[in-house]
Design an enzyme around this catalytic site. Structure first.
Site, PDB file in Angstrom:
ATOM      1  CG  HIS A  38      -2.370  -0.496   1.000  1.00  0.00           C
ATOM      2  ND1 HIS A  38      -2.450  -1.962   1.003  1.00  0.00           N
ATOM      3  CD2 HIS A  38      -3.305  -0.178   0.674  1.00  0.00           C
ATOM      4  CE1 HIS A  38      -3.680  -2.315   0.795  1.00  0.00           C
ATOM      5  NE2 HIS A  38      -4.247  -1.478   0.523  1.00  0.00           N
ATOM      6  CE  LYS A 103      -6.350 -10.496  11.565  1.00  0.00           C
ATOM      7  NZ  LYS A 103      -6.044 -10.080  12.938  1.00  0.00           N
TER       8      LYS A 103
END
Lengths: 179, 280
Positions: A38, A103
């Site tokens: 990222h 999550k």
């Protein structure tokens, strides 16, 4: 719970129809990307470069798989904790990303961006990496191979099981559980 | 004086790394089953069912339970009558980790520098805690630690008068802050007393105890029970998606401390409660 089947890339109509709490089975291509990927991707875009994959309608899976044993396409591949990608996520949605699998809860800025871009946040069961690996039919490295487990890998998945944790309207299972 | 070849330790570390990452703790699986009976939420039951199925597949297919096969934490209790031969001890442990993570197809998750990063490519170095104890054996405990839960761990220097109430308040605050991030149902290791680092190491060591084994001290055993009850009332539930099964166990260790303080460390472990030991 009856699951909803979706195929990638996700259209706006499909993404906006999914509601928090829905069980979903994903079929098609998804891309692994976590912290280092990222950071690199958003830095490249900030410099005016093109991202290594076209994110339009795609799903990022926040995951770093374990190595593939002989005869298998991949090792264990469960989700990593998503909040670490929060700082980068609005940018990825701006680039067309329609779904994220991870999550744990997301920041308000991420949920706001999801509402703006009609994107969905799915939760996969953390620590169920062996089970999730069974849904991966093929894995192909796409970018940043030097990052090892953190590289971007294209996964071809079949009936990959997730739950809609946060929908494109901002309804959030984590917020409901914490209340 | 008994001679032990460090290569024997290397082999043990290798095997323990592989097995504990692939074969789930049976006590944990029993706790999942118990949780399934108690949960009313369909999502919570589904998550626990998935985790049981995952453990079955992992063992059958020889895949790690979780892709985050952790940073290897190794506790060594070295008998004072042992003479280690055949090479350096730390290098032997690291070689065991190297082989285990390579040959077991475990993920290499360690970077060379905490700031500038760069994967070491073989999951070394391990974090090694050694203790010299009476005897002529070496007890090796390998506890690979994933960082989803390690990131949700905290130390607080409480005041000396904070008491059990202060400890309970801090532990619950940590668990609430962690929420769904550390992959609940969690196991909570608590270290009370000593100094800053002693508390943290005690909390870590508490996570090598058999699941749910009570402290030998009555007051600490009571604290463990009370904390478990309170944590399971938070509603966080499996994966933070709501439910009653937030923690499987709380393990507390304690040590004498200074008149001016009461350090409390909370080390959270995910449901992949991995620890394995061997004595050579």
């Amino acid at each position: 719970m009856a699951a909803i089947r979706v195929t990638t890339p996700l259209t706006d109509a499909v993404a906006r129809k999914l509601k928090a709490g829905d069980s979903v089975l994903i079929t098609g291509v998804i891309y692994t990307a976590r912290d280092a990927a990222h950071q690199r991707l958003t830095e490249a875009v900030a410099k005016g470069e093109r991202p290594p994959v076209d994110l339009k309608g795609q799903i990022f899976y926040y995951a770093g798989p374990s190595p593939a044993p002989p005869g298998k396409p991949i090792g264990s591949v469960g989700p990593t904790t998503s909040y670490r990608m929060d700082a980068f996520a609005p940018k990825t949605m701006e680039l067309g990303l329609k779904g994220m699998i991870g999550k744990g809860p997301r920041a308000k800025e991420v949920i706001d961006a999801m509402k703006r871009h009609g994107a969905v946040y799915f939760a996969a069961v953390g620590g169920a990496g062996a089970l999730l690996a069974k849904c991966v039919k093929a894995a192909k490295p796409v970018a940043y191979a030097d990052l090892g487990a953190e590289a971007i890998t294209e996964l071809t998945v079949e009936d990959f099981p997730v739950i809609v944790a946060t929908d494109a309207a901002g309804n959030d299972l984590y917020a409901a559980a914490a209340a | 004086m008994r001679e032990i070849d460090v290569r024997e330790i290397e082999r043990a570390v290798r095997d323990l790394c592989v097995e504990t990452n692939i074969v789930a703790d049976t006590d944990v699986l029993d706790a999942f089953r118990k949780g399934m009976e108690e949960e009313e939420s369909p999502v919570a039951r589904e998550v626990l069912r998935t985790l049981l199925e995952n453990a079955r597949i992992a063992a059958e297919e020889r895949l790690p339970i979780c892709q985050d096969t952790g940073m290897a934490v190794v506790f060594l209790d070295i008998g004072q009558d042992v003479h280690l031969v055949g090479g350096g001890l730390e290098e032997a442990v690291n070689e065991g980790v190297r082989k285990g993570y390579r040959e077991g197809y475990l993920r290499k998750s360690v970077v060379k520098h905490p700031v500038t990063r760069g994967n070491t490519g073989d999951n070394t170095p391990a974090v090694i805690h050694t203790r010299i104890v009476p005897g002529d054996g070496v007890k090796i405990t390998v506890a690979p630690k994933g960082f989803g839960s390690e990131n949700m761990s905290f130390v607080k220097m409480c005041t000396p008068t904070a008491g059990f109430d202060g400890i309970r308040k801090f532990v619950l605050e940590c668990v609430r802050k962690a929420g769904g991030n550390p992959c609940p149902p969690i196991v909570v290791g608590v270290g009370i007393g000593g100094t800053f680092e002693k508390a943290a190491i005690m909390a870590k060591e508490a996570l090598t105890r058999p699941l749910g084994e009570r402290s030998g001290r009555e007051d600490l055993a009571r604290l463990e029970e009370e904390l478990l009850g309170e944590i399971n009332k938070t509603g966080i539930g499996p994966q933070g998606l709501g439910g009653k099964t937030t923690a499987l166990a709380v393990h507390v260790n304690a040590f004498p401390t200074h008149i001016a303080g009461m350090p409390v460390a909370v080390n959270i472990c995910c449901h992949a409660y991995r620890h394995a030991g061997k004595t050579v």
